[in-house]
Design a protein around this motif. Structure first.
Motif, PDB file in Angstrom:
ATOM      1  N   LYS A 267       4.563 -10.558 -17.512  1.00 18.72           N
ATOM      2  CA  LYS A 267       5.520 -11.264 -16.655  1.00 18.72           C
ATOM      3  C   LYS A 267       4.824 -11.858 -15.428  1.00 18.72           C
ATOM      4  O   LYS A 267       5.089 -13.008 -15.039  1.00 18.72           O
ATOM      5  CB  LYS A 267       6.613 -10.277 -16.222  1.00 18.72           C
ATOM      6  CG  LYS A 267       7.742 -10.893 -15.408  1.00 18.72           C
ATOM      7  CD  LYS A 267       8.779  -9.816 -15.075  1.00 18.72           C
ATOM      8  CE  LYS A 267       9.841 -10.363 -14.122  1.00 18.72           C
ATOM      9  NZ  LYS A 267      10.815  -9.316 -13.734  1.00 18.72           N
ATOM     10  N   PHE A 268       3.907 -11.084 -14.837  1.00 16.98           N
ATOM     11  CA  PHE A 268       3.164 -11.570 -13.676  1.00 16.98           C
ATOM     12  C   PHE A 268       2.290 -12.770 -14.046  1.00 16.98           C
ATOM     13  O   PHE A 268       2.205 -13.745 -13.280  1.00 16.98           O
ATOM     14  CB  PHE A 268       2.308 -10.436 -13.099  1.00 16.98           C
ATOM     15  CG  PHE A 268       1.426 -10.852 -11.952  1.00 16.98           C
ATOM     16  CD1 PHE A 268       1.976 -11.270 -10.747  1.00 16.98           C
ATOM     17  CD2 PHE A 268       0.039 -10.837 -12.067  1.00 16.98           C
ATOM     18  CE1 PHE A 268       1.170 -11.656  -9.674  1.00 16.98           C
ATOM     19  CE2 PHE A 268      -0.776 -11.219 -11.012  1.00 16.98           C
ATOM     20  CZ  PHE A 268      -0.207 -11.638  -9.814  1.00 16.98           C
ATOM     21  N   LEU A 269       1.636 -12.719 -15.192  1.00 17.68           N
ATOM     22  CA  LEU A 269       0.784 -13.839 -15.615  1.00 17.68           C
ATOM     23  C   LEU A 269       1.600 -15.126 -15.769  1.00 17.68           C
ATOM     24  O   LEU A 269       1.149 -16.203 -15.361  1.00 17.68           O
ATOM     25  CB  LEU A 269       0.092 -13.519 -16.937  1.00 17.68           C
ATOM     26  CG  LEU A 269      -1.251 -12.811 -16.877  1.00 17.68           C
ATOM     27  CD1 LEU A 269      -1.925 -12.847 -18.236  1.00 17.68           C
ATOM     28  CD2 LEU A 269      -2.163 -13.438 -15.840  1.00 17.68           C
ATOM     29  N   LEU A 270       2.781 -15.025 -16.363  1.00 17.41           N
ATOM     30  CA  LEU A 270       3.634 -16.209 -16.500  1.00 17.41           C
ATOM     31  C   LEU A 270       4.057 -16.731 -15.132  1.00 17.41           C
ATOM     32  O   LEU A 270       4.134 -17.942 -14.918  1.00 17.41           O
ATOM     33  CB  LEU A 270       4.862 -15.877 -17.350  1.00 17.41           C
ATOM     34  CG  LEU A 270       4.612 -15.759 -18.852  1.00 17.41           C
ATOM     35  CD1 LEU A 270       5.859 -15.260 -19.563  1.00 17.41           C
ATOM     36  CD2 LEU A 270       4.187 -17.111 -19.432  1.00 17.41           C
ATOM     37  N   TRP A 271       4.324 -15.811 -14.211  1.00 13.83           N
ATOM     38  CA  TRP A 271       4.681 -16.213 -12.847  1.00 13.83           C
ATOM     39  C   TRP A 271       3.512 -16.957 -12.202  1.00 13.83           C
ATOM     40  O   TRP A 271       3.695 -17.991 -11.557  1.00 13.83           O
ATOM     41  CB  TRP A 271       5.048 -14.975 -12.037  1.00 13.83           C
ATOM     42  CG  TRP A 271       5.500 -15.254 -10.637  1.00 13.83           C
ATOM     43  CD1 TRP A 271       6.791 -15.414 -10.201  1.00 13.83           C
ATOM     44  CD2 TRP A 271       4.664 -15.426  -9.473  1.00 13.83           C
ATOM     45  NE1 TRP A 271       6.812 -15.665  -8.847  1.00 13.83           N
ATOM     46  CE2 TRP A 271       5.525 -15.686  -8.378  1.00 13.83           C
ATOM     47  CE3 TRP A 271       3.304 -15.383  -9.265  1.00 13.83           C
ATOM     48  CZ2 TRP A 271       5.039 -15.897  -7.087  1.00 13.83           C
ATOM     49  CZ3 TRP A 271       2.808 -15.602  -7.990  1.00 13.83           C
ATOM     50  CH2 TRP A 271       3.667 -15.847  -6.917  1.00 13.83           C
ATOM     51  N   VAL A 272       2.296 -16.444 -12.357  1.00 12.15           N
ATOM     52  CA  VAL A 272       1.105 -17.094 -11.802  1.00 12.15           C
ATOM     53  C   VAL A 272       0.946 -18.492 -12.377  1.00 12.15           C
ATOM     54  O   VAL A 272       0.640 -19.446 -11.654  1.00 12.15           O
ATOM     55  CB  VAL A 272      -0.153 -16.242 -12.068  1.00 12.15           C
ATOM     56  CG1 VAL A 272      -1.427 -17.038 -11.757  1.00 12.15           C
ATOM     57  CG2 VAL A 272      -0.130 -14.971 -11.232  1.00 12.15           C
ATOM     58  N   ALA A 273       1.163 -18.625 -13.691  1.00 15.30           N
ATOM     59  CA  ALA A 273       1.024 -19.941 -14.329  1.00 15.30           C
ATOM     60  C   ALA A 273       1.971 -20.964 -13.705  1.00 15.30           C
ATOM     61  O   ALA A 273       1.637 -22.152 -13.594  1.00 15.30           O
ATOM     62  CB  ALA A 273       1.290 -19.824 -15.827  1.00 15.30           C
ATOM     63  N   ASP A 274       3.139 -20.509 -13.266  1.00 11.73           N
ATOM     64  CA  ASP A 274       4.127 -21.410 -12.655  1.00 11.73           C
ATOM     65  C   ASP A 274       3.879 -21.672 -11.175  1.00 11.73           C
ATOM     66  O   ASP A 274       4.321 -22.692 -10.636  1.00 11.73           O
ATOM     67  CB  ASP A 274       5.540 -20.822 -12.808  1.00 11.73           C
ATOM     68  CG  ASP A 274       6.071 -20.983 -14.224  1.00 11.73           C
ATOM     69  OD1 ASP A 274       5.651 -21.935 -14.912  1.00 11.73           O
ATOM     70  OD2 ASP A 274       6.904 -20.148 -14.626  1.00 11.73           O
TER      71      ASP A 274
END
Length: 307
Positions: A267-274
């Motif tokens: 979830k954190f990685l997807l947040w970083v990507a955004d």
């Protein structure tokens, strides 16, 4: 008797709480290249502001990675065998700039003269076949990393060498240790990222350092515009331009294991990507290719959907 039972019950509760905290599915342990920690810490703060239940922390890398971690941030591309076991997201790019102790004779001469590809190679690398320039000074000391690491690997590969070809004194520790060593030596010369070479608040070079200009357009000389290195934002804009020369640039990657990976880490990685793009320039990084990030994000979304 009651007091003994109470003590035992309290002890059992403490052990349970500690175990639960250690095994909490919301805890995410991050490690990897140390020069990226300030940027990652900013992302952790922002993510936790939106997700208060999350427990993310950085465990500092030493000579090796910690025994257990969820996310790895790296400054170079790993071997094929490693890449096949992990999912990646390219969060941005970093550049490597030549630097010198501001009091050095090297800084006084090359802050004006600058470096082209020929002088770059002769100053920084062992190469018996390189064309020699007898006008180069001899009173300088190159500082480089001892351990295998992203910055020296990227620096050497860009100019057609391997890390072991870099001249000079090898320093154990992280990239910031090169700068500490260089600042103590008035003959010191090295290379580093903009985020370490510049004060992120004032946007000016760190006191005691001189950023050495380079031939960005490859015409064999260093122009007045290429010597404009007093402001970090101007440097980032120049290096982000297409087809620049003599500045090694590489991606900064976040990765996560494909097997048994932490859902909160996904979830954190997807947040970083955004959210990564808005912080990159502030911390001295370059933005990446939008299509590359979009493709990797799409793969990561599919991976994150798998329970």
């Amino acid at each position: 008797m009651k007091s003994v039972k109470a003590i035992l019950a309290a002890a059992a509760l403490l052990v349970f709480n500690q175990t639960f905290a250690q095994e909490s599915p919301n805890e995410v342990v991050i490690t990897g290249v140390r020069f990226a920690y300030p940027l990652v810490e900013k992302w952790i703060r922002d993510y936790k502001a939106e997700n208060p239940q999350a427990n993310l922390r950085i465990e500092t890398r030493t000579i090796t990675d910690p025994a257990k971690y969820d996310l790895l941030i790296e400054a170079y591309e790993q071997e094929k065998e490693v890449r096949e076991t992990r999912e990646y997201i390219s969060v941005g790019r970093y550049a490597l700039l030549p630097i010198a102790n501001a009091k050095s004779e090297f800084a006084k001469e090359y802050a004006d003269k600058g470096l082209n590809e020929k002088t770059y190679k002769q100053i920084y690398f062992h190469d018996i076949y390189a064309e020699k320039d007898k006008t180069l000074p001899s009173n300088y000391t190159i500082y480089t990393r001892l351990q295998k690491a992203g910055a020296p690997l990227t620096f050497a590969r860009y100019f057609g060498y391997v890390q072991q070809n870099i001249k000079g004194k090898t320093i154990a520790g992280a990239d910031e240790h090169l700068i500490k060593a260089l600042l103590k030596d008035e003959t010191g010369v090295s290379y580093t990222t903009p985020g370490l070479a510049y004060d992120l608040q004032t946007r000016r070079p760190v006191e005691g350092l001189t950023i050495i200009p380079v031939d960005l357009d490859g015409n064999g000389r260093v122009s007045k515009e290429e010597k404009a290195l007093d402001n970090l934002d101007q440097v980032i804009a120049a290096v982000e331009a297409d087809k620049i020369r003599n500045v090694p640039v590489e991606y900064l990657h976040f990765s996560i294991a494909k097997q048994n990976s932490n859902p909160e880490a996904k979830k954190f990685l997807l947040w970083v990507a955004d959210h990564a793009d808005k912080d990159l320039h502030q911390f001295g990084y370059l933005k990446g290719e939008p299509k590359r990030l979009a493709d990797e994000k799409q793969k990561l979304e599919k991976f994150a959907a798998v329970k």
